[in-house]
Design a protein around this motif. Sequence first.
Motif, PDB file in Angstrom:
ATOM      1  N   ALA A 242     -40.345   5.755  -5.853  1.00 41.44           N
ATOM      2  CA  ALA A 242     -40.030   7.188  -5.847  1.00 41.44           C
ATOM      3  C   ALA A 242     -39.568   7.581  -4.456  1.00 41.44           C
ATOM      4  O   ALA A 242     -39.872   6.900  -3.464  1.00 41.44           O
ATOM      5  N   SER A 243     -38.835   8.681  -4.364  1.00 40.52           N
ATOM      6  CA  SER A 243     -38.276   9.116  -3.084  1.00 40.52           C
ATOM      7  C   SER A 243     -39.339   9.611  -2.108  1.00 40.52           C
ATOM      8  O   SER A 243     -39.089   9.696  -0.904  1.00 40.52           O
ATOM      9  N   ASN A 244     -40.535   9.923  -2.601  1.00 42.22           N
ATOM     10  CA  ASN A 244     -41.589  10.392  -1.698  1.00 42.22           C
ATOM     11  C   ASN A 244     -42.495   9.266  -1.229  1.00 42.22           C
ATOM     12  O   ASN A 244     -43.497   9.495  -0.561  1.00 42.22           O
TER      13      ASN A 244
ATOM     14  N   SER B 171     -38.049  -2.060 -14.701  1.00 46.08           N
ATOM     15  CA  SER B 171     -38.252  -0.624 -14.580  1.00 46.08           C
ATOM     16  C   SER B 171     -38.529  -0.266 -13.123  1.00 46.08           C
ATOM     17  O   SER B 171     -39.679  -0.167 -12.707  1.00 46.08           O
ATOM     18  N   PRO B 172     -37.465  -0.063 -12.318  1.00 44.33           N
ATOM     19  CA  PRO B 172     -37.644   0.201 -10.884  1.00 44.33           C
ATOM     20  C   PRO B 172     -38.313   1.524 -10.552  1.00 44.33           C
ATOM     21  O   PRO B 172     -38.552   1.824  -9.393  1.00 44.33           O
TER      22      PRO B 172
ATOM     23  N   ASN C 272     -34.713   1.283  -2.115  1.00 43.33           N
ATOM     24  CA  ASN C 272     -34.090   2.310  -2.962  1.00 43.33           C
ATOM     25  C   ASN C 272     -34.846   3.634  -2.860  1.00 43.33           C
ATOM     26  O   ASN C 272     -35.791   3.776  -2.093  1.00 43.33           O
ATOM     27  N   PHE C 273     -34.373   4.625  -3.620  1.00 42.01           N
ATOM     28  CA  PHE C 273     -34.936   5.970  -3.603  1.00 42.01           C
ATOM     29  C   PHE C 273     -34.945   6.537  -2.179  1.00 42.01           C
ATOM     30  O   PHE C 273     -35.976   6.936  -1.641  1.00 42.01           O
ATOM     31  N   ILE C 274     -33.765   6.561  -1.578  1.00 41.35           N
ATOM     32  CA  ILE C 274     -33.636   7.006  -0.192  1.00 41.35           C
ATOM     33  C   ILE C 274     -32.312   7.734  -0.015  1.00 41.35           C
ATOM     34  O   ILE C 274     -31.304   7.365  -0.618  1.00 41.35           O
ATOM     35  N   SER C 275     -32.308   8.775   0.790  1.00 42.79           N
ATOM     36  CA  SER C 275     -31.082   9.541   1.034  1.00 42.79           C
ATOM     37  C   SER C 275     -30.214   8.830   2.056  1.00 42.79           C
ATOM     38  O   SER C 275     -30.682   7.940   2.778  1.00 42.79           O
TER      39      SER C 275
END
Length: 427
Positions: free
Chosen positions: A266-268, A358-359, A284-287
């Motif tokens: 997750a991004s958090n 399932s990432p 992943n999950f990064i701006s």
Amino acid sequence: MTKLELKIKRQEKNNKGITLIALVITIIVLLILAGISIATLTGENGVLTKANTAKVENEKATAKEKVQIAVMGSFGDDKKIDLGTLNKNLNQVEGIDKEKSNLPITSLPTTVVVDDYKITIGEKGQVTVEGENLETNDEQTLPSTADTKPFLPEGAQRVEGTDLDTGLVIKDKNQNEWVWVEVPKSIYNESTTSTNYTEIETAMQNYASNYRQSDYTDTFYSTDQHSFANETEYNDWKNSMLSSVFENGGFYIGRYEIGTDTARFASNNTLTTPLIQRDKYPYNFISCSQAQTLAKQLTVGGKTSSLMFGIQWDLVLKFIEEKGAKTQAELKSNSSSWGNYYKISFDVKRKQGFYTTSPTTSGSWNTTNNYTKPGSRILLTTGATDRNSVLGIYDLAGNVWEWTLERATSSNSLSAYRGGCLRRQWS
């Protein structure tokens, strides 16, 4: 006073004068000799200097010998170094700095510190100590041509068996790996200099024109875009890159996608240390802004690091085409033969080939040694299969999208990404 007495008096006076002159001369001679003696002892080639140099060289040789003995006792029956045995032997070396040596060692080449001297261990067990003539060490010598002259950051090592035609790979002191991308110096005008930024960029764009995204530009939009404070900072960073590529005839790209020791779902999730190493979880999950900040942390040996500008991505594809490694069609139209995409199946034979179906679900990573990737969405760890590599660069096609420092005028995010991802379906 008789004449005889007068003569004696004069002789005594003259004798006293001669004694003083002799004394002064003697003192001067002694001072000169003292100066010569001091210079002989402490000068650049003096006895003390030579003695100190000999002492240092002896200490270096002793430190090197300690590591050599540890390495010699670490070869297995297959005549390859067993890292478990090597770590055990190095732990027993007197004078080793275990913290600075980053024990336990997980791959070679690597650098350890013994008696405050840096000792490098090559992939085949070659041992060198700091200050040795690197020109006589094949592992340290980088190949070059009139068109490209790769540089070696401080503390980095050439990965044995790699070259300019098949992908020159180096490993830095943090064990991150990089591949040299050749950008021929012959593409520029003879009058072009390292500060003619517009000329350099135009020459690059013409050279790699077949890979330019029409709606992508290397221009600043906002601070949130790539973390640059303003347009001036962005352009200064880009100009520095252009000048470096021009002068060296190329640049380094990370051998693997930026990864991490801890899987992100997750991004958090916490932003952990970025790594360019095999068998890591893709970051992943990064701006884009976060990715650029992390990429700068990979700076090593006085060289800067960042996400690539769009022109650099284009140049990577042109480099692959020029080396005959892939065709334009395989690079632009259909990369399914060497990328990780939806509905594409292939074998993954790497012992450390992790994957997840399932990432976004914690704990779904699999550690099966050998398996066949099914025709579905499967996210692989970095460098999981040699099938997905070209010229030593892994996962350039598919797996996860790659942020660049471009502005995407047709994208809502205004940040561009390249390379495709595992969700893309080739027709």
